[in-house]
Design an enzyme around this catalytic site. Structure first.
Site, mmCIF file in Angstrom:
data_model
loop_
_atom_site.group_PDB
_atom_site.id
_atom_site.type_symbol
_atom_site.label_atom_id
_atom_site.label_comp_id
_atom_site.label_asym_id
_atom_site.label_seq_id
_atom_site.Cartn_x
_atom_site.Cartn_y
_atom_site.Cartn_z
ATOM 1 N N HIS A 46 0.820 -1.205 0.000
ATOM 2 C CA HIS A 46 0.000 0.000 0.000
ATOM 3 C C HIS A 46 0.861 1.265 0.000
ATOM 4 C CE1 HIS A 46 -3.029 2.720 2.220
ATOM 5 N NE2 HIS A 46 -3.500 2.534 1.009
ATOM 6 N N GLU A 73 0.666 -0.376 -4.728
ATOM 7 C CA GLU A 73 -0.457 0.546 -4.918
ATOM 8 C C GLU A 73 0.036 1.975 -4.740
ATOM 9 O OE1 GLU A 73 -3.846 3.082 -3.355
ATOM 10 O OE2 GLU A 73 -1.919 2.572 -2.444
ATOM 11 N N ASP A 75 -1.230 6.486 -5.548
ATOM 12 C CA ASP A 75 -2.288 7.444 -5.840
ATOM 13 C C ASP A 75 -1.763 8.528 -6.775
ATOM 14 O OD1 ASP A 75 -4.152 6.604 -3.421
ATOM 15 O OD2 ASP A 75 -2.162 6.940 -2.567
ATOM 16 N N HIS A 88 -1.244 10.965 -1.786
ATOM 17 C CA HIS A 88 -2.514 10.445 -1.288
ATOM 18 C C HIS A 88 -3.482 11.557 -0.910
ATOM 19 C CE1 HIS A 88 -5.324 9.087 1.863
ATOM 20 N NE2 HIS A 88 -5.452 8.044 1.060
ATOM 21 N N GLU A 156 -4.481 4.217 -8.121
ATOM 22 C CA GLU A 156 -5.716 4.872 -7.718
ATOM 23 C C GLU A 156 -5.781 6.291 -8.269
ATOM 24 O OE1 GLU A 156 -8.203 6.481 -3.826
ATOM 25 O OE2 GLU A 156 -6.631 4.970 -3.531
#
Length: 296
Positions: A46, A73, A75, A88, A156
């Site tokens: 993450h 992962e 953002d 994020h 994301e």
């Protein structure tokens, strides 16, 4: 990409889709293989291995690589002048020294700063002095690094409602860096968002890209979600056996069984619980803890 080009892309999104080779035949889609394991859940680092290094930095993704994790992962957001960067929060305050460098520019939103200004920031010292001077990566820089590492990407789209056209722009960047070829589309790339319209737009722009919706729609709504997303990715408290089975009972737009990636699981007990519920993947700040608990 300049802001002018980004806005042009957003305005002409549906007119320019062919430039991305955005559609695929049903036969091609059906031939694709699932990129997540059908056995032990896949562990996703993450924001990189963000329990061990500052989130969404090259240090974090390299730490995940050293720990042996393929899936990472991150953002993506857009700067004032139209560059895609990894962050994020919609504000730079928590994870950089922006308040010190630009004290009069509260609330320090990502969208209020140019890429050059963001490049000056220290994105590591807040986490540890060991990471002093770590930078906020651009998406281009990040893609080059994970390509070098041989890693895979769960990307994301963060708060896309405040960045019109970011779906198109992100796909352009991915294409430019070679991430929309058959190899990457088959097993190395997933694009997700909390914004259902953004997930839909991503699917419209390139129906070959595997997509995920962050949240837990009602079971009665899953059939409508299955038209545009291949994954339902809920918080771990919502990832019950019954809910996972309901998602698995449906096929996504790529013709494969829908999957469940759950977040954010940082302890062994919760990892074993969602594993028992049948999830396909577990997103964690401490991916080694999850891997040890599940064998994923």
């Amino acid at each position: 990409m300049s802001m002018r080009r980004a806005l042009a892309a957003a305005t002409g999104v549906l007119l320019g889709v062919s430039a991305l080779t955005l559609t695929a035949s049903p036969a091609h889609a059906a031939a694709r293989q699932d990129s997540m394991s059908d056995r032990a859940p896949t562990t996703v680092a993450h924001r990189g291995a963000s329990g061990y290094a500052p989130e969404n930095t090259l240090a974090a993704v390299n730490k995940a690589d050293k720990l042996g994790f393929d899936w990472t992962e991150t953002d993506v957001q857009r700067t004032k002048d139209g560059e895609l960067v990894l962050m994020h929060d919609t504000t730079l305050a928590r994870t950089t020294n922006v308040e010190k460098l630009y004290p009069t520019r509260s609330p320090w939103n990502v969208s209020d700063f140019t890429a050059k200004e963001i490049a000056r920031l220290d994105a590591g010292s807040w986490f540890s002095d060991d990471y002093k001077g770590e930078k906020v990566p651009t998406l281009e820089t990040y893609l080059k690094q994970i390509s070098k590492n041989g890693q895979k990407l769960l990307l994301e789209l963060k708060s896309p409602e405040i960045y019109p056209g970011i779906e198109y722009q992100t796909l352009r960047e991915l294409k430019s860096e070679g991430w929309l070829d058959s190899s990457h589309l088959k097993s190395k790339l997933i694009i997700q968002s909390f914004n259902a319209d953004s997930v839909k737009m991503t699917h419209v722009l390139n129906s070959r890209v595997k997509t995920g919706f962050l949240g837990n729609p009602k079971v009665s709504e899953l059939d409508s979600y299955a038209k545009f997303t291949d994954q339902i990715n809920p918080t771990h408290s919502a990832a019950t056996k019954e809910y996972v089975e309901a998602v698995h009972a449906r096929k996504g737009p790529l013709g494969k069984r829908m999957q469940v990636l759950t977040w954010t699981v940082n302890d062994a007990a919760t990892a074993r619980k969602v594993d028992a519920a049948g999830v396909d993947g577990i997103i964690s700040n401490f991916p080694d803890v999850v891997r040890d608990a599940t064998g994923g």
